[in-house]
Design a protein around this motif. Structure first.
Motif, PDB file in Angstrom:
ATOM      1  N   GLU A  53       0.816  -1.216   0.000  1.00  0.00           N
ATOM      2  CA  GLU A  53       0.000   0.000   0.000  1.00  0.00           C
ATOM      3  C   GLU A  53       0.846   1.261   0.000  1.00  0.00           C
ATOM      4  OE1 GLU A  53      -3.866   1.914   2.317  1.00  0.00           O
ATOM      5  OE2 GLU A  53      -2.938   0.073   3.058  1.00  0.00           O
ATOM      6  N   ALA A  54       1.936   1.255   0.765  1.00  0.00           N
ATOM      7  CA  ALA A  54       2.807   2.436   0.806  1.00  0.00           C
ATOM      8  C   ALA A  54       3.450   2.678  -0.553  1.00  0.00           C
ATOM      9  CB  ALA A  54       3.870   2.264   1.885  1.00  0.00           C
ATOM     10  N   TRP A  55       3.846   1.602  -1.223  1.00  0.00           N
ATOM     11  CA  TRP A  55       4.440   1.726  -2.566  1.00  0.00           C
ATOM     12  C   TRP A  55       3.442   2.374  -3.517  1.00  0.00           C
ATOM     13  CZ3 TRP A  55       3.617   0.688  -7.602  1.00  0.00           C
ATOM     14  CH2 TRP A  55       4.714   0.593  -8.466  1.00  0.00           C
ATOM     15  N   ILE A  56       2.199   1.900  -3.487  1.00  0.00           N
ATOM     16  CA  ILE A  56       1.171   2.435  -4.385  1.00  0.00           C
ATOM     17  C   ILE A  56       0.923   3.916  -4.104  1.00  0.00           C
ATOM     18  CG2 ILE A  56      -1.267   2.265  -5.034  1.00  0.00           C
ATOM     19  CD1 ILE A  56      -1.018  -0.775  -4.398  1.00  0.00           C
ATOM     20  N   ALA A  57       0.845   4.269  -2.823  1.00  0.00           N
ATOM     21  CA  ALA A  57       0.651   5.672  -2.469  1.00  0.00           C
ATOM     22  C   ALA A  57       1.791   6.534  -2.995  1.00  0.00           C
ATOM     23  CB  ALA A  57       0.531   5.813  -0.954  1.00  0.00           C
ATOM     24  N   ALA A  58       3.019   6.043  -2.875  1.00  0.00           N
ATOM     25  CA  ALA A  58       4.179   6.803  -3.333  1.00  0.00           C
ATOM     26  C   ALA A  58       4.218   6.913  -4.852  1.00  0.00           C
ATOM     27  CB  ALA A  58       5.464   6.156  -2.821  1.00  0.00           C
ATOM     28  N   ALA A  59       3.859   5.827  -5.530  1.00  0.00           N
ATOM     29  CA  ALA A  59       3.929   5.813  -6.989  1.00  0.00           C
ATOM     30  C   ALA A  59       2.930   6.763  -7.631  1.00  0.00           C
ATOM     31  CB  ALA A  59       3.705   4.394  -7.505  1.00  0.00           C
ATOM     32  N   ILE A 101       5.467 -17.059 -15.613  1.00  0.00           N
ATOM     33  CA  ILE A 101       6.773 -16.719 -15.046  1.00  0.00           C
ATOM     34  C   ILE A 101       6.772 -16.924 -13.531  1.00  0.00           C
ATOM     35  CG2 ILE A 101       7.259 -15.076 -16.881  1.00  0.00           C
ATOM     36  CD1 ILE A 101       6.509 -12.822 -14.944  1.00  0.00           C
ATOM     37  N   PRO A 102       7.948 -17.047 -12.909  1.00  0.00           N
ATOM     38  CA  PRO A 102       8.015 -17.125 -11.452  1.00  0.00           C
ATOM     39  C   PRO A 102       7.507 -15.838 -10.808  1.00  0.00           C
ATOM     40  CG  PRO A 102      10.081 -17.825 -12.445  1.00  0.00           C
ATOM     41  CD  PRO A 102       9.276 -17.206 -13.533  1.00  0.00           C
ATOM     42  N   SER A 103       6.940 -15.968  -9.610  1.00  0.00           N
ATOM     43  CA  SER A 103       6.409 -14.791  -8.916  1.00  0.00           C
ATOM     44  C   SER A 103       7.507 -13.779  -8.601  1.00  0.00           C
ATOM     45  CB  SER A 103       5.687 -15.209  -7.636  1.00  0.00           C
ATOM     46  OG  SER A 103       6.591 -15.805  -6.722  1.00  0.00           O
ATOM     47  N   THR A 104       8.736 -14.251  -8.420  1.00  0.00           N
ATOM     48  CA  THR A 104       9.844 -13.336  -8.152  1.00  0.00           C
ATOM     49  C   THR A 104      10.077 -12.390  -9.330  1.00  0.00           C
ATOM     50  OG1 THR A 104      11.310 -15.118  -8.882  1.00  0.00           O
ATOM     51  CG2 THR A 104      11.074 -14.797  -6.507  1.00  0.00           C
ATOM     52  N   PHE A 105       9.910 -12.908 -10.544  1.00  0.00           N
ATOM     53  CA  PHE A 105      10.077 -12.064 -11.722  1.00  0.00           C
ATOM     54  C   PHE A 105       8.896 -11.104 -11.858  1.00  0.00           C
ATOM     55  CE2 PHE A 105      10.767 -12.084 -16.620  1.00  0.00           C
ATOM     56  CZ  PHE A 105      11.425 -10.876 -16.537  1.00  0.00           C
ATOM     57  N   LYS A 106       7.687 -11.579 -11.550  1.00  0.00           N
ATOM     58  CA  LYS A 106       6.512 -10.705 -11.593  1.00  0.00           C
ATOM     59  C   LYS A 106       6.661  -9.571 -10.588  1.00  0.00           C
ATOM     60  CE  LYS A 106       2.282  -9.544 -12.856  1.00  0.00           C
ATOM     61  NZ  LYS A 106       1.905  -8.497 -11.893  1.00  0.00           N
ATOM     62  N   ALA A 107       7.200  -9.856  -9.402  1.00  0.00           N
ATOM     63  CA  ALA A 107       7.416  -8.801  -8.409  1.00  0.00           C
ATOM     64  C   ALA A 107       8.366  -7.734  -8.944  1.00  0.00           C
ATOM     65  CB  ALA A 107       7.961  -9.397  -7.114  1.00  0.00           C
ATOM     66  N   TYR A 108       9.414  -8.167  -9.648  1.00  0.00           N
ATOM     67  CA  TYR A 108      10.354  -7.222 -10.254  1.00  0.00           C
ATOM     68  C   TYR A 108       9.667  -6.374 -11.317  1.00  0.00           C
ATOM     69  CZ  TYR A 108      14.178  -5.592 -13.254  1.00  0.00           C
ATOM     70  OH  TYR A 108      15.027  -4.817 -14.015  1.00  0.00           O
ATOM     71  N   ILE A 109       8.895  -7.017 -12.180  1.00  0.00           N
ATOM     72  CA  ILE A 109       8.183  -6.287 -13.232  1.00  0.00           C
ATOM     73  C   ILE A 109       7.257  -5.241 -12.613  1.00  0.00           C
ATOM     74  CG2 ILE A 109       6.413  -6.540 -15.018  1.00  0.00           C
ATOM     75  CD1 ILE A 109       7.788  -9.207 -15.767  1.00  0.00           C
ATOM     76  N   ASP A 110       6.550  -5.610 -11.545  1.00  0.00           N
ATOM     77  CA  ASP A 110       5.657  -4.654 -10.890  1.00  0.00           C
ATOM     78  C   ASP A 110       6.425  -3.476 -10.299  1.00  0.00           C
ATOM     79  OD1 ASP A 110       3.476  -6.202 -11.541  1.00  0.00           O
ATOM     80  OD2 ASP A 110       3.342  -7.170  -9.592  1.00  0.00           O
ATOM     81  N   ARG A 114       6.063   1.655 -14.003  1.00  0.00           N
ATOM     82  CA  ARG A 114       5.536   2.775 -13.213  1.00  0.00           C
ATOM     83  C   ARG A 114       5.204   3.959 -14.094  1.00  0.00           C
ATOM     84  NH1 ARG A 114       9.513   4.440  -8.640  1.00  0.00           N
ATOM     85  NH2 ARG A 114       8.482   6.445  -8.994  1.00  0.00           N
ATOM     86  N   VAL A 115       3.997   4.463 -13.903  1.00  0.00           N
ATOM     87  CA  VAL A 115       3.565   5.638 -14.657  1.00  0.00           C
ATOM     88  C   VAL A 115       4.488   6.809 -14.347  1.00  0.00           C
ATOM     89  CG1 VAL A 115       1.920   6.411 -12.886  1.00  0.00           C
ATOM     90  CG2 VAL A 115       1.563   7.026 -15.297  1.00  0.00           C
ATOM     91  N   GLY A 116       4.866   7.516 -15.396  1.00  0.00           N
ATOM     92  CA  GLY A 116       5.764   8.650 -15.249  1.00  0.00           C
ATOM     93  C   GLY A 116       7.230   8.299 -15.269  1.00  0.00           C
ATOM     94  N   ARG A 117       7.550   7.026 -15.112  1.00  0.00           N
ATOM     95  CA  ARG A 117       8.935   6.586 -15.149  1.00  0.00           C
ATOM     96  C   ARG A 117       9.212   5.713 -16.362  1.00  0.00           C
ATOM     97  NH1 ARG A 117      12.521   6.595 -11.069  1.00  0.00           N
ATOM     98  NH2 ARG A 117      13.855   6.433 -12.901  1.00  0.00           N
ATOM     99  N   THR A 118       8.442   4.662 -16.537  1.00  0.00           N
ATOM    100  CA  THR A 118       8.676   3.763 -17.672  1.00  0.00           C
ATOM    101  C   THR A 118       7.512   3.747 -18.668  1.00  0.00           C
ATOM    102  OG1 THR A 118       7.950   1.923 -16.268  1.00  0.00           O
ATOM    103  CG2 THR A 118      10.330   2.249 -16.517  1.00  0.00           C
ATOM    104  N   PHE A 119       6.410   4.370 -18.322  1.00  0.00           N
ATOM    105  CA  PHE A 119       5.327   4.584 -19.289  1.00  0.00           C
ATOM    106  C   PHE A 119       4.541   5.809 -18.881  1.00  0.00           C
ATOM    107  CE2 PHE A 119       2.909   2.418 -16.022  1.00  0.00           C
ATOM    108  CZ  PHE A 119       1.612   2.924 -16.136  1.00  0.00           C
TER     109      PHE A 119
END
Length: 207
Positions: A53-59, A101-110, A114-119
């Motif tokens: 939740e904190a990550w989402i708020a910051a993003a 894909i492994p969940s570890t890779f999905k976590a990295y992709i997430d 990020r809006v404003g950074r990579t799209f």
């Protein structure tokens, strides 16, 4: 001189086929491209956290309004994105887990999507912010085989997803090398590994 980001995603060590094949590519590449820099990230053994939740708020709030807690929550994502954008090329070793894909890779992709950074989003829709001239090589290890045009192709959610998500960021020059049929017996396994190694040699020469 190119900057290559090499990522492994398997939790296995010496028994990992995807690790062995991505390593084979990188070592062969470095032999013929001695000036290139390789940055290595091991998501299988050193996973990044899932977003919270904190990550989402910051993003989704301006950086200049971040509290110390929000700045800390998004700090790793910023670092991963900086590392990703700094690379000119990408080599990723990925095992197939449950057709994806492994969940570890999905976590990295997430963490890096990020809006404003990579799209970004404008009146025309979504737009990737990663340089479209960059190249991505994905080497997979699969127990089964999912050839296009066969009934088994419908089970392959791995390649379509990875093409879609990296294309979303702007990277459309994507090459896949599949080491498949690894669970189909010794003969099929050895044949597939030989074909994957041939494809790696060709990629080293032509990528």
């Amino acid at each position: 001189m190119a900057n290559i980001l090499h990522i492994d995603t398997s939790p296995r060590g010496e028994r990992s086929i995807s690790r062995a094949l991505s390593y084979e590519f990188i070592t062969s590449w470095k032999d013929t491209h001695t000036g290139d820099k390789v940055t290595y990230r091991d998501l299988g053994h050193n996973p990044v956290p899932h977003v919270n939740e904190a990550w989402i708020a910051a993003a989704f709030t301006p950086p200049d309004t971040h509290t110390p807690e929000l700045a800390e929550a998004i700090k790793l994502s910023d670092s991963l994105i900086d590392e990703f954008i700094a690379a000119d090329r990408y080599v990723i070793g990925v095992p197939m887990y449950n057709f994806n894909i492994p969940s570890t890779f999905k976590a990295y992709i997430d963490q890096i999507v990020r809006v404003g950074r990579t799209f970004t989003i404008d009146e025309n829709g979504y737009k990737g912010l990663v340089d479209s001239s960059k190249k991505l090589l994905i080497i997979t290890a699969r127990g089964g085989s999912f050839p296009p045009g066969t009934p088994f192709a419908a089970y392959d959610y791995q390649e379509p997803y990875l093409r879609a998500i990296f294309g979303f960021l702007g990277i459309t020059d994507v090459t896949f090398i599949h080491a498949d049929s690894l669970g189909a017996g010794d003969e099929a396994r050895e044949k597939s590994l030989a074909a994957a190694k041939d494809a790696i040699a060709q990629a080293v020469a032509n990528w």
